[in-house]
Design a protein around this motif. Structure first.
Motif, PDB file in Angstrom:
ATOM      1  N   SER A  73     -82.582 -45.811 -36.348  1.00  0.00           N
ATOM      2  CA  SER A  73     -81.629 -46.699 -37.001  1.00  0.00           C
ATOM      3  C   SER A  73     -80.778 -45.892 -37.961  1.00  0.00           C
ATOM      4  O   SER A  73     -81.304 -45.049 -38.706  1.00  0.00           O
ATOM      5  CB  SER A  73     -82.356 -47.813 -37.765  1.00  0.00           C
ATOM      6  OG  SER A  73     -83.071 -48.641 -36.875  1.00  0.00           O
ATOM      7  N   ASP A  74     -79.458 -46.139 -37.946  1.00  0.00           N
ATOM      8  CA  ASP A  74     -78.587 -45.422 -38.876  1.00  0.00           C
ATOM      9  C   ASP A  74     -78.595 -46.137 -40.231  1.00  0.00           C
ATOM     10  O   ASP A  74     -79.362 -47.085 -40.449  1.00  0.00           O
ATOM     11  CB  ASP A  74     -77.189 -45.268 -38.302  1.00  0.00           C
ATOM     12  CG  ASP A  74     -76.458 -46.594 -38.113  1.00  0.00           C
ATOM     13  OD1 ASP A  74     -76.962 -47.633 -38.597  1.00  0.00           O
ATOM     14  OD2 ASP A  74     -75.387 -46.597 -37.489  1.00  0.00           O
ATOM     15  N   LYS A  75     -77.750 -45.697 -41.152  1.00  0.00           N
ATOM     16  CA  LYS A  75     -77.759 -46.257 -42.500  1.00  0.00           C
ATOM     17  C   LYS A  75     -77.278 -47.696 -42.535  1.00  0.00           C
ATOM     18  O   LYS A  75     -77.506 -48.412 -43.515  1.00  0.00           O
ATOM     19  CB  LYS A  75     -76.913 -45.379 -43.428  1.00  0.00           C
ATOM     20  CG  LYS A  75     -77.548 -44.010 -43.668  1.00  0.00           C
ATOM     21  CD  LYS A  75     -76.735 -43.176 -44.653  1.00  0.00           C
ATOM     22  CE  LYS A  75     -77.416 -41.826 -44.892  1.00  0.00           C
ATOM     23  NZ  LYS A  75     -76.670 -40.981 -45.872  1.00  0.00           N
ATOM     24  N   ALA A  76     -76.602 -48.131 -41.493  1.00  0.00           N
ATOM     25  CA  ALA A  76     -76.185 -49.532 -41.390  1.00  0.00           C
ATOM     26  C   ALA A  76     -77.195 -50.350 -40.593  1.00  0.00           C
ATOM     27  O   ALA A  76     -76.907 -51.494 -40.218  1.00  0.00           O
ATOM     28  CB  ALA A  76     -74.808 -49.624 -40.751  1.00  0.00           C
ATOM     29  N   GLU A  77     -78.361 -49.743 -40.320  1.00  0.00           N
ATOM     30  CA  GLU A  77     -79.457 -50.384 -39.576  1.00  0.00           C
ATOM     31  C   GLU A  77     -79.066 -50.757 -38.152  1.00  0.00           C
ATOM     32  O   GLU A  77     -79.571 -51.718 -37.585  1.00  0.00           O
ATOM     33  CB  GLU A  77     -79.982 -51.603 -40.336  1.00  0.00           C
ATOM     34  CG  GLU A  77     -80.564 -51.241 -41.699  1.00  0.00           C
ATOM     35  CD  GLU A  77     -81.207 -52.426 -42.397  1.00  0.00           C
ATOM     36  OE1 GLU A  77     -81.083 -53.554 -41.880  1.00  0.00           O
ATOM     37  OE2 GLU A  77     -81.838 -52.211 -43.448  1.00  0.00           O
ATOM     38  N   ARG A  78     -78.159 -49.966 -37.560  1.00  0.00           N
ATOM     39  CA  ARG A  78     -77.844 -50.132 -36.143  1.00  0.00           C
ATOM     40  C   ARG A  78     -78.763 -49.241 -35.323  1.00  0.00           C
ATOM     41  O   ARG A  78     -79.044 -48.107 -35.711  1.00  0.00           O
ATOM     42  CB  ARG A  78     -76.383 -49.743 -35.896  1.00  0.00           C
ATOM     43  CG  ARG A  78     -75.370 -50.687 -36.512  1.00  0.00           C
ATOM     44  CD  ARG A  78     -73.978 -50.104 -36.470  1.00  0.00           C
ATOM     45  NE  ARG A  78     -73.872 -48.912 -37.307  1.00  0.00           N
ATOM     46  CZ  ARG A  78     -72.743 -48.487 -37.865  1.00  0.00           C
ATOM     47  NH1 ARG A  78     -71.623 -49.155 -37.665  1.00  0.00           N
ATOM     48  NH2 ARG A  78     -72.723 -47.396 -38.608  1.00  0.00           N
TER      49      ARG A  78
END
Length: 435
Positions: A73-78
């Motif tokens: 997950s990236d920092k935008a929770e994608r």
């Protein structure tokens, strides 16, 4: 702890590789060969992102690939993943701008892919793939073009006809087989996974899985044995490749179905014949992927294949006939063409001006950054395989040009030096380098 000792404890991440200059040179040879052959066939190069939405692979490639993802997950929770293959990205790109390109679209790409698998010979977690795809043409002429390209790539590496084979099949023959046996369509995916692993799995395990969907191993084996180049599914492909003189490279093998869910028709893999390596390349037709990618708005047929650098590199190292091309390439790429020897430090300024002028003229040039004995500078020239030594000494403004191959020498006025050197380098090499 000593910083040097701390740094020495670091290693590459498991399944990933360093490319020191010699490995990087071999990698570039592989890249240049891929590009050269692809361009001969009229393919153009593109690039896709290394990171994609995990849903792209979860929805389009099936469970076989999604279980091997490097996902996070990236920092935008994608949810995103390092690409395990390029075809889904290609289909996404092609469906987005398909109206901007005339059909068929013949595209190729070279880049890293990532799969979370257990590293072993021929398999790493990071690898580089050459992908060649044709979109917008449903004919078997497209399939033949890709098979021909894969053959010519192998030949370009110095891998001869006796060294490899194209094992080829068609998924449609298995779809027809299941229909003839009255097997429900929902079992197709599981059945193809069984066939994909049939040569590696234990017979008793295969038997159990086949019985679960209403089939026996004997009837499957019988169908495989009876399927050859005379099957109607291969007629057009056989005629095309025979006209090119390439059908002899092909062996019909019904066990080849490819593991990914999106393949729909012709499928093939490239195998070596002498070393028992895993497949060097593989691919096939995936006519429904673009439609799936665009939710039905773009129905564009497509086919392609991928060749990885890891198995190919092993095969090249084991194939004597491939070594000549590698050596020739490395000799041409490594080292310099001219070495500027500064025999008189008073002439360093004009020597540096000449270094820059030669480089601007496209000549590969090196020199010593600090004052060194002349003999050491000549040794550096030989170590870098320089053809010419350009000596700035007491004769300046004349400069001695020494040919390190023929051992000849001429004095040249500094203002004529660049033209003289470039003309000399155009001449064929004769003799041997000074040992």
């Amino acid at each position: 702890m000593c910083p040097a000792l701390l740094m020495a404890s670091f290693r590459t991440v498991k399944g990933f590789r360093d490319f020191f200059p010699e490995e990087c040179a071999l990698r570039n040879y592989i890249f240049d060969t891929w590009r050269s052959v692809a361009r001969r066939y009229g393919f153009v190069e593109y690039e896709a992102p290394v990171v994609e939405s995990t849903d792209l692979y979860r929805k389009k490639s099936g469970d076989e690939i999604t279980s091997q993802l490097f996902c996070f997950s990236d920092k935008a929770e994608r949810e995103i993943s390092l690409r395990p293959e390029v075809t889904p990205s290609l289909a996404r790109m092609a469906t987005t701008r398909h109206r901007d390109y005339k059909k068929p679209m013949k595209w190729f790409q070279i880049g890293s892919c990532f799969r979370y698998e257990e590293p072993q010979e021929g398999r790493t977690r990071e690898f580089i793939q050459f992908n060649a795809d044709i979109l917008g043409d449903a004919s078997q002429g497209t399939d033949a073009e890709l098979v021909a390209l894969s053959i010519d790539v192998m030949l370009a590496f110095g891998i001869q006809a006796e060294d490899f084979v194209i094992r080829l099949s068609n998924r449609q023959i298995w779809t027809d087989f299941l229909a003839d046996k009255n097997i429900a369509v929902e079992h197709t995916s599981a059945f193809l996974q069984i066939i994909d692993k049939i040569e590696r799995a234990k017979p008793e395990d295969t038997t159990k899985k086949l019985e679960a969907i209403g089939l026996t191993l004997d009837e499957v084996r019988s169908f495989m044995t009876g399927t050859d180049g005379d099957h109607p599914a291969f007629a057009a492909l056989k005629a095309d490749l025979s006209a090119r003189g390439l059908w002899s490279y092909v062996k019909i093998d019904a066990s080849i179905v490819r593991g990914l869910a999106y393949y729909t028709g012709t499928v093939f893999e490239v195998f070596d014949l002498k070393h028992g390596l895993r497949a060097v390349a593989g691919g096939g037709r995936y006519d429904k992927l673009c439609s799936l990618m665009s939710d039905g708005s773009v129905d564009m047929p497509a086919a392609g294949f991928a060749m990885g650098d890891v198995v190919l590199g092993i095969l090249l190292s084991k194939t004597p006939g491939a070594q000549f091309g590698i050596t020739e390439y490395l000799n041409a790429q490594q080292g310099v063409e001219a070495y500027v020897v500064i025999a008189d430090e008073a002439q360093r300024a004009p020597a540096l001006a000449t270094v820059q002028a030669l480089r601007s003229a496209g000549v590969r040039v090196d020199y010593s950054f600090s004052a060194q004995k002349v003999g050491k500078q000549f040794q550096a020239a030989e170590n870098q395989k320089a053809r010419l030594a350009v000596v700035f000494g007491a004769e300046y403004p004349q400069v001695a040009i020494k040919n390190l191959v023929s051992r000849s020498q001429e004095l040249v006025a500094v203002e004529a030096l660049v033209e003289f050197v470039t003309d000399e380098l155009k001449k064929p090499i004769t003799g041997k380098l000074i040992a």
